[in-house]
Design a protein around this motif. Structure first.
Motif, mmCIF file in Angstrom:
data_model
loop_
_atom_site.group_PDB
_atom_site.id
_atom_site.type_symbol
_atom_site.label_atom_id
_atom_site.label_comp_id
_atom_site.label_asym_id
_atom_site.label_seq_id
_atom_site.Cartn_x
_atom_site.Cartn_y
_atom_site.Cartn_z
ATOM 1 N N ASP A 42 9.944 -1.319 -1.849
ATOM 2 C CA ASP A 42 10.799 -2.379 -2.372
ATOM 3 C C ASP A 42 12.269 -2.064 -2.187
ATOM 4 N N GLU A 43 12.656 -0.835 -2.534
ATOM 5 C CA GLU A 43 14.048 -0.454 -2.362
ATOM 6 C C GLU A 43 14.446 -0.492 -0.899
ATOM 7 N N PHE A 44 13.580 0.054 -0.055
ATOM 8 C CA PHE A 44 13.944 0.126 1.362
ATOM 9 C C PHE A 44 14.123 -1.268 1.963
ATOM 10 N N PHE A 45 13.186 -2.154 1.698
ATOM 11 C CA PHE A 45 13.258 -3.459 2.364
ATOM 12 C C PHE A 45 14.323 -4.377 1.769
ATOM 13 N N THR A 46 14.673 -4.175 0.504
ATOM 14 C CA THR A 46 15.682 -5.061 -0.079
ATOM 15 C C THR A 46 17.059 -4.415 -0.156
ATOM 16 N N ASN A 47 17.081 -3.078 -0.138
ATOM 17 C CA ASN A 47 18.339 -2.390 -0.407
ATOM 18 C C ASN A 47 18.538 -1.159 0.468
ATOM 19 N N ALA A 48 18.319 -1.313 1.773
ATOM 20 C CA ALA A 48 18.473 -0.148 2.656
ATOM 21 C C ALA A 48 19.885 0.402 2.490
ATOM 22 N N ARG A 49 19.979 1.744 2.533
ATOM 23 C CA ARG A 49 21.289 2.357 2.259
ATOM 24 C C ARG A 49 22.123 2.562 3.506
ATOM 25 N N THR A 50 21.450 2.878 4.626
ATOM 26 C CA THR A 50 22.213 3.231 5.822
ATOM 27 C C THR A 50 22.385 2.036 6.749
ATOM 28 N N ASP A 51 23.451 2.031 7.513
ATOM 29 C CA ASP A 51 23.686 0.958 8.485
ATOM 30 C C ASP A 51 22.579 0.923 9.527
ATOM 31 N N ARG A 52 22.128 2.123 9.910
ATOM 32 C CA ARG A 52 21.080 2.216 10.926
ATOM 33 C C ARG A 52 19.824 1.472 10.475
ATOM 34 N N ALA A 53 19.444 1.664 9.216
ATOM 35 C CA ALA A 53 18.252 0.997 8.681
ATOM 36 C C ALA A 53 18.502 -0.497 8.498
ATOM 37 N N LYS A 54 19.672 -0.844 8.014
ATOM 38 C CA LYS A 54 20.002 -2.269 7.827
ATOM 39 C C LYS A 54 19.944 -3.001 9.154
ATOM 40 N N ASP A 55 20.499 -2.368 10.185
ATOM 41 C CA ASP A 55 20.519 -2.960 11.520
ATOM 42 C C ASP A 55 19.088 -3.155 12.034
ATOM 43 N N PHE A 56 18.274 -2.117 11.855
ATOM 44 C CA PHE A 56 16.884 -2.197 12.299
ATOM 45 C C PHE A 56 16.146 -3.310 11.554
ATOM 46 N N ALA B 249 0.790 -1.239 0.000
ATOM 47 C CA ALA B 249 0.000 0.000 0.000
ATOM 48 C C ALA B 249 0.819 1.284 0.000
ATOM 49 N N ALA B 250 2.079 1.199 0.419
ATOM 50 C CA ALA B 250 2.810 2.461 0.604
ATOM 51 C C ALA B 250 3.449 2.944 -0.697
ATOM 52 N N ASN B 251 3.433 4.248 -0.879
ATOM 53 C CA ASN B 251 4.198 4.858 -1.953
ATOM 54 C C ASN B 251 5.640 5.057 -1.518
ATOM 55 N N ARG B 252 5.810 5.255 -0.203
ATOM 56 C CA ARG B 252 7.118 5.644 0.301
ATOM 57 C C ARG B 252 7.278 5.123 1.720
ATOM 58 N N VAL B 253 8.484 4.729 2.044
ATOM 59 C CA VAL B 253 8.814 4.378 3.423
ATOM 60 C C VAL B 253 9.778 5.428 3.957
ATOM 61 N N VAL B 254 9.474 5.924 5.135
ATOM 62 C CA VAL B 254 10.348 6.878 5.802
ATOM 63 C C VAL B 254 10.909 6.171 7.034
ATOM 64 N N PHE B 255 12.223 6.058 7.097
ATOM 65 C CA PHE B 255 12.850 5.408 8.242
ATOM 66 C C PHE B 255 13.325 6.482 9.207
ATOM 67 N N MET B 256 12.826 6.395 10.439
ATOM 68 C CA MET B 256 13.103 7.426 11.422
ATOM 69 C C MET B 256 13.807 6.812 12.634
ATOM 70 N N ALA B 257 14.881 7.449 13.068
ATOM 71 C CA ALA B 257 15.584 6.990 14.259
ATOM 72 C C ALA B 257 16.199 8.197 14.953
ATOM 73 N N ASP B 258 16.185 8.171 16.277
ATOM 74 C CA ASP B 258 16.761 9.263 17.071
ATOM 75 C C ASP B 258 16.271 10.643 16.626
ATOM 76 N N GLY B 259 14.984 10.717 16.291
ATOM 77 C CA GLY B 259 14.401 12.017 15.968
ATOM 78 C C GLY B 259 14.676 12.525 14.568
ATOM 79 N N GLN B 260 15.362 11.705 13.764
ATOM 80 C CA GLN B 260 15.703 12.157 12.412
ATOM 81 C C GLN B 260 15.134 11.234 11.357
#
Ligand SMILES: Nc1ncnc2c1ncn2[C@@H]1O[C@H](COP(=O)(O)OP(=O)(O)O)[C@@H](O)[C@H]1O
Ligand SMILES: [Mg+2]
Length: 259
Positions: free
Chosen positions: A238-252, A219-230
């Motif tokens: 699709d990109e986010f779940f298969t190809n996260a760019r940041t270590d923070r997102a990959k770790d999560f 359903a989503a057009n976009r995923v916004v990954f938020m951590a530590d207020g940012q």
């Protein structure tokens, strides 16, 4: 539901994003909970907000319908700064529906009363009309037969569907969902997500805090990954779940994917 698109005096601007956040900062005492948030939500867009607990997701939702004030920056809804108080604030609250994690129905009112209260009291709709529309909405979320019951007589999934019907009864321009399925027994999650997917397909503007990847992908057009207020990262599901760019997102993601 749609307003007439008169661009003149004080009319809503049908062009441009429905929500604009610019340089938004928020502190709770010494805790910096929103750090320079810049985010637009387009009309008809579905944005999933995901990220670790304590990252500021709920505060972000609450800032958009001004249940929380912000310290710096600005938030525009439908082309205008959020109203500070009074009738304009009441209108904002009814334009922005909200469905929370914990079932926020009035316990001592029937489902029908819960769904008709806002339209009657805030929108000035006649009871008969409000009840007719409530039944349509309850039917749409699959619980028309529960209209005369009290919230405690319904399952958690049914209560959340009632909460969605209640939000829809105000003809909102947008609905914010803050972890709407995370307090539910697992077997009831999908029935609520199905209603949300349908709303998304019908073009409702939605911001949804959830870790339900199936929902995000469908359903989503976009995923916004938020951590530590940012906002750390934004991408298509699709990109986010298969190809996260940041270590923070990959770790999560590695943590939520392992259970
Ligand atoms: N009313 C409040 N007073 C003080 N601290 C708060 C308040 N609301 C939230 N917080 C804190 O702000 C941070 C962000 O919270 P929240 O927006 O609820 O995050 P999330 O929804 O991502 O879990 C957390 O550390 C939380 O404890
Ligand atoms: Mg939260």
């Amino acid at each position: 539901m749609a307003e007439t698109g008169n661009p003149g005096n004080g009319a809503t601007s049908e062009a441009g994003p429905l929500v604009v956040l610019e340089g938004v900062q928020k502190h709770f005492g010494s805790l910096h909970v929103l750090r320079d948030i810049n985010l637009n939500i387009d009309r008809g867009e579905v944005v999933v907000v995901i990220g670790p607990s304590g990252g500021g997701k709920s505060t972000l939702c609450r800032a958009i319908n001004r249940l929380e004030t912000i310290d710096e920056g600005r938030i525009l809804f439908d082309g205008r700064p959020l109203p500070e108080e009074g009738r304009a604030l009441a209108r904002l609250r009814s334009d922005v529906g909200m469905v929370f994690q914990s079932f926020n129905l009035f316990a001592h009112k029937t489902i029908m009363e819960n769904v008709t209260l806002g339209p009657i009291k805030v929108r000035g709709v006649a009871r008969e009309d409000a009840e007719k529309r409530a039944l349509e909405l309850l039917d749409r979320v699959g619980i028309a037969s529960q209209a005369q019951k009290y919230p405690a007589q319904l399952s958690g999934g049914q209560q959340q569907r009632a909460a969605i019907a209640r939000a829809l009864a105000m003809n909102p321009k947008m609905i914010l969902f803050d972890e709407p399925t995370s307090a539910l027994d697992p077997e009831m999650v999908q029935e609520v997500l199905d209603v949300m997917i349908e709303l998304a397909q019908e073009g409702m503007t939605m911001m949804v805090v959830t870790h339900e990847m199936g929902f995000a992908r469908r359903a989503a057009n976009r995923v916004v990954f938020m951590a530590d207020g940012q906002i750390v990262e934004e991408n298509t599901p699709d990109e986010f779940f298969t190809n996260a760019r940041t270590d923070r997102a990959k770790d999560f993601l590695s943590k939520i994917l392992t259970h």
